[in-house]
Design a protein around this motif. Structure first.
Motif, PDB file in Angstrom:
ATOM      1  N   LEU A 122      42.789  -2.275 -35.316  1.00  0.00           N
ATOM      2  CA  LEU A 122      43.074  -1.172 -36.237  1.00  0.00           C
ATOM      3  C   LEU A 122      42.342  -1.385 -37.557  1.00  0.00           C
ATOM      4  O   LEU A 122      41.906  -0.426 -38.209  1.00  0.00           O
ATOM      5  CB  LEU A 122      44.587  -1.060 -36.449  1.00  0.00           C
ATOM      6  CG  LEU A 122      45.338  -0.537 -35.223  1.00  0.00           C
ATOM      7  CD1 LEU A 122      46.811  -0.920 -35.282  1.00  0.00           C
ATOM      8  CD2 LEU A 122      45.196   0.974 -35.115  1.00  0.00           C
ATOM      9  N   TYR A 123      42.203  -2.639 -37.947  1.00  0.00           N
ATOM     10  CA  TYR A 123      41.390  -2.993 -39.114  1.00  0.00           C
ATOM     11  C   TYR A 123      39.937  -2.580 -38.872  1.00  0.00           C
ATOM     12  O   TYR A 123      39.303  -1.941 -39.733  1.00  0.00           O
ATOM     13  CB  TYR A 123      41.513  -4.498 -39.338  1.00  0.00           C
ATOM     14  CG  TYR A 123      40.512  -5.131 -40.267  1.00  0.00           C
ATOM     15  CD1 TYR A 123      40.714  -5.166 -41.644  1.00  0.00           C
ATOM     16  CD2 TYR A 123      39.359  -5.738 -39.760  1.00  0.00           C
ATOM     17  CE1 TYR A 123      39.790  -5.766 -42.488  1.00  0.00           C
ATOM     18  CE2 TYR A 123      38.444  -6.353 -40.598  1.00  0.00           C
ATOM     19  CZ  TYR A 123      38.658  -6.362 -41.955  1.00  0.00           C
ATOM     20  OH  TYR A 123      37.746  -6.961 -42.792  1.00  0.00           O
ATOM     21  N   ALA A 124      39.412  -2.925 -37.694  1.00  0.00           N
ATOM     22  CA  ALA A 124      38.039  -2.538 -37.350  1.00  0.00           C
ATOM     23  C   ALA A 124      37.907  -1.026 -37.239  1.00  0.00           C
ATOM     24  O   ALA A 124      36.890  -0.445 -37.631  1.00  0.00           O
ATOM     25  CB  ALA A 124      37.626  -3.203 -36.026  1.00  0.00           C
ATOM     26  N   GLN A 182      38.721  -2.839 -28.383  1.00  0.00           N
ATOM     27  CA  GLN A 182      37.502  -3.549 -28.763  1.00  0.00           C
ATOM     28  C   GLN A 182      36.319  -3.122 -27.902  1.00  0.00           C
ATOM     29  O   GLN A 182      35.208  -2.917 -28.409  1.00  0.00           O
ATOM     30  CB  GLN A 182      37.706  -5.056 -28.681  1.00  0.00           C
ATOM     31  CG  GLN A 182      36.547  -5.856 -29.250  1.00  0.00           C
ATOM     32  CD  GLN A 182      36.857  -7.338 -29.323  1.00  0.00           C
ATOM     33  OE1 GLN A 182      36.456  -8.089 -28.444  1.00  0.00           O
ATOM     34  NE2 GLN A 182      37.548  -7.768 -30.371  1.00  0.00           N
ATOM     35  N   ASN A 183      36.550  -2.986 -26.603  1.00  0.00           N
ATOM     36  CA  ASN A 183      35.457  -2.568 -25.723  1.00  0.00           C
ATOM     37  C   ASN A 183      35.066  -1.117 -25.948  1.00  0.00           C
ATOM     38  O   ASN A 183      33.895  -0.751 -25.771  1.00  0.00           O
ATOM     39  CB  ASN A 183      35.842  -2.793 -24.255  1.00  0.00           C
ATOM     40  CG  ASN A 183      35.686  -4.247 -23.835  1.00  0.00           C
ATOM     41  OD1 ASN A 183      34.609  -4.679 -23.453  1.00  0.00           O
ATOM     42  ND2 ASN A 183      36.773  -5.011 -23.917  1.00  0.00           N
ATOM     43  N   THR A 184      36.021  -0.293 -26.350  1.00  0.00           N
ATOM     44  CA  THR A 184      35.707   1.091 -26.706  1.00  0.00           C
ATOM     45  C   THR A 184      34.783   1.133 -27.917  1.00  0.00           C
ATOM     46  O   THR A 184      33.838   1.936 -27.973  1.00  0.00           O
ATOM     47  CB  THR A 184      36.995   1.877 -26.998  1.00  0.00           C
ATOM     48  OG1 THR A 184      37.831   1.880 -25.836  1.00  0.00           O
ATOM     49  CG2 THR A 184      36.676   3.324 -27.380  1.00  0.00           C
ATOM     50  N   PRO A 208      31.999  -4.705 -33.783  1.00  0.00           N
ATOM     51  CA  PRO A 208      33.144  -4.518 -32.884  1.00  0.00           C
ATOM     52  C   PRO A 208      34.104  -5.703 -32.834  1.00  0.00           C
ATOM     53  O   PRO A 208      35.267  -5.543 -32.480  1.00  0.00           O
ATOM     54  CB  PRO A 208      32.479  -4.301 -31.514  1.00  0.00           C
ATOM     55  CG  PRO A 208      31.105  -3.836 -31.821  1.00  0.00           C
ATOM     56  CD  PRO A 208      30.721  -4.545 -33.080  1.00  0.00           C
ATOM     57  N   THR A 209      33.615  -6.897 -33.183  1.00  0.00           N
ATOM     58  CA  THR A 209      34.468  -8.086 -33.108  1.00  0.00           C
ATOM     59  C   THR A 209      35.056  -8.481 -34.463  1.00  0.00           C
ATOM     60  O   THR A 209      35.703  -9.520 -34.570  1.00  0.00           O
ATOM     61  CB  THR A 209      33.665  -9.275 -32.546  1.00  0.00           C
ATOM     62  OG1 THR A 209      32.522  -9.508 -33.390  1.00  0.00           O
ATOM     63  CG2 THR A 209      33.201  -9.004 -31.128  1.00  0.00           C
ATOM     64  N   MET A 210      34.860  -7.667 -35.480  1.00  0.00           N
ATOM     65  CA  MET A 210      35.330  -8.022 -36.813  1.00  0.00           C
ATOM     66  C   MET A 210      36.854  -8.105 -36.885  1.00  0.00           C
ATOM     67  O   MET A 210      37.412  -8.766 -37.757  1.00  0.00           O
ATOM     68  CB  MET A 210      34.829  -7.008 -37.847  1.00  0.00           C
ATOM     69  CG  MET A 210      35.390  -5.602 -37.672  1.00  0.00           C
ATOM     70  SD  MET A 210      34.667  -4.396 -38.817  1.00  0.00           S
ATOM     71  CE  MET A 210      35.325  -4.937 -40.386  1.00  0.00           C
ATOM     72  N   GLY A 211      37.534  -7.456 -35.940  1.00  0.00           N
ATOM     73  CA  GLY A 211      38.987  -7.452 -35.968  1.00  0.00           C
ATOM     74  C   GLY A 211      39.618  -8.746 -35.468  1.00  0.00           C
ATOM     75  O   GLY A 211      40.790  -9.004 -35.759  1.00  0.00           O
ATOM     76  N   ASP A 212      38.866  -9.559 -34.728  1.00  0.00           N
ATOM     77  CA  ASP A 212      39.447 -10.780 -34.160  1.00  0.00           C
ATOM     78  C   ASP A 212      39.929 -11.727 -35.250  1.00  0.00           C
ATOM     79  O   ASP A 212      41.076 -12.173 -35.244  1.00  0.00           O
ATOM     80  CB  ASP A 212      38.420 -11.486 -33.273  1.00  0.00           C
ATOM     81  CG  ASP A 212      38.087 -10.685 -32.024  1.00  0.00           C
ATOM     82  OD1 ASP A 212      38.816  -9.729 -31.720  1.00  0.00           O
ATOM     83  OD2 ASP A 212      37.087 -11.016 -31.359  1.00  0.00           O
TER      84      ASP A 212
END
Length: 292
Positions: free
Chosen positions: A44-46, A109-111, A217-221
């Motif tokens: 949701l952050y991403a 994330q994949n979306t 796309p991976t910034m939310g991890d």
């Protein structure tokens, strides 16, 4: 220790701490009221960052208005997650809910990968590139704006929780769901609004930091891990603790990066979490269970 350098690190701490606090407050609301381990919080952050990119860059709308759209979009997505995924499984065991949220995290994330690709996106801001210099401290105007908006959102959340009927209903639900239901509180609606509010705060943090860094796309991890760390620091259900925990995490990261190595920025933050879990597992600011 160079005093000028320390002052610069403290200023950077304030700016990052505001957005960290938004992440922590959003997660502690959801975790505290709904007893849901929200693994989608980082996505949701991403989503907030990508939402700002889409509205401001792709559609070409005003930067400030685009931030509002990104936050609103995060709230809508959060409400949909609660309505479609969590509400049908209300009352299910925690393992089922956790697996459901992990699955939602992977799908989101994949979306983002499919929609935007793996190449990082940059979001231009309307602020001048020349920094504001106050004595030994140099701050970009964008970061000052980020800090100001984060503080306004934190204050608005405090007001909502402690000074409105919705906030009273949320705090009652947190303290005793059955009693709150008997008193006429619509528990289903409170759950939906809680998840939407927490999601909106996460999206706000992403929208604010998107122009500061880059959007991937991976910034939310990492953001998700930090949000959980802040909740652990502050104590479950403690909004004040989550706020202070956000600034503590930012301070530890900034000092670690400045005086040890920038490569250890994230590691320093989680080191303090280990220490807290060892000596005060309920959190530094733990108190009688209460949202507010």
């Amino acid at each position: 220790m160079n005093v000028d350098q320390l002052l610069q690190h403290l200023a950077n701490t304030l700016i990052m701490g505001g957005t960290y606090a938004l992440l922590g407050i959003g997660l502690t609301l959801i975790f505290g009221i709904m007893r849901v381990v929200n693994f989608t919080h980082g996505e949701l952050y991403a989503f907030g960052a990508y939402g700002l990119y889409f509205v401001a860059v792709v559609l070409g709308m005003n930067f400030y208005v685009s931030i509002l759209f990104a936050i609103a979009g995060g709230m809508v997505l959060g409400a949909l997650i609660e309505l479609v995924l969590l509400r049908p499984k209300r009352g299910a065991d925690i393992d089922t809910t956790m697996l459901l949220m992990i699955g939602a995290w992977i799908v989101l994330q994949n979306t983002e990968h499919l929609a935007w690709g793996s190449i990082a996106k940059s979001i231009p801001s309307p602020f001048p590139t020349e920094p504001l210099v106050i004595g030994p401290i140099s701050l970009s105007w964008l970061r000052i704006f980020v800090f100001g908006v984060a503080i306004l959102l934190i204050i608005a959340t405090y007001f909502l929780i402690n000074r409105t009927r919705l906030g009273n209903a949320m705090r009652a639900t947190f303290q005793d769901t059955d009693t709150a239901a008997l008193m006429g509180v619509n528990i289903r609606a409170i759950y939906t609004m809680t998840f939407a509010l927490g999601s909106g705060l996460a999206a706000a943090a992403g929208a604010l930091l998107g122009p500061v860094f880059v959007v991937t796309p991976t910034m939310g991890d990492l953001a998700s891990l930090k949000a959980f760390a802040i909740v652990i620091l502050g104590g479950l259900g403690n909004i004040t603790g989550a706020t202070i925990g956000g600034f503590i995490l930012a301070f530890v990261e900034e000092i670690g990066a400045g005086y040890i190595s920038s490569g250890y920025r994230d590691a320093m933050g989680f080191l303090i979490i280990i220490v807290v879990l060892l000596f005060r597992p309920t959190g530094i600011f733990a108190r009688v269970e209460r949202i507010g």
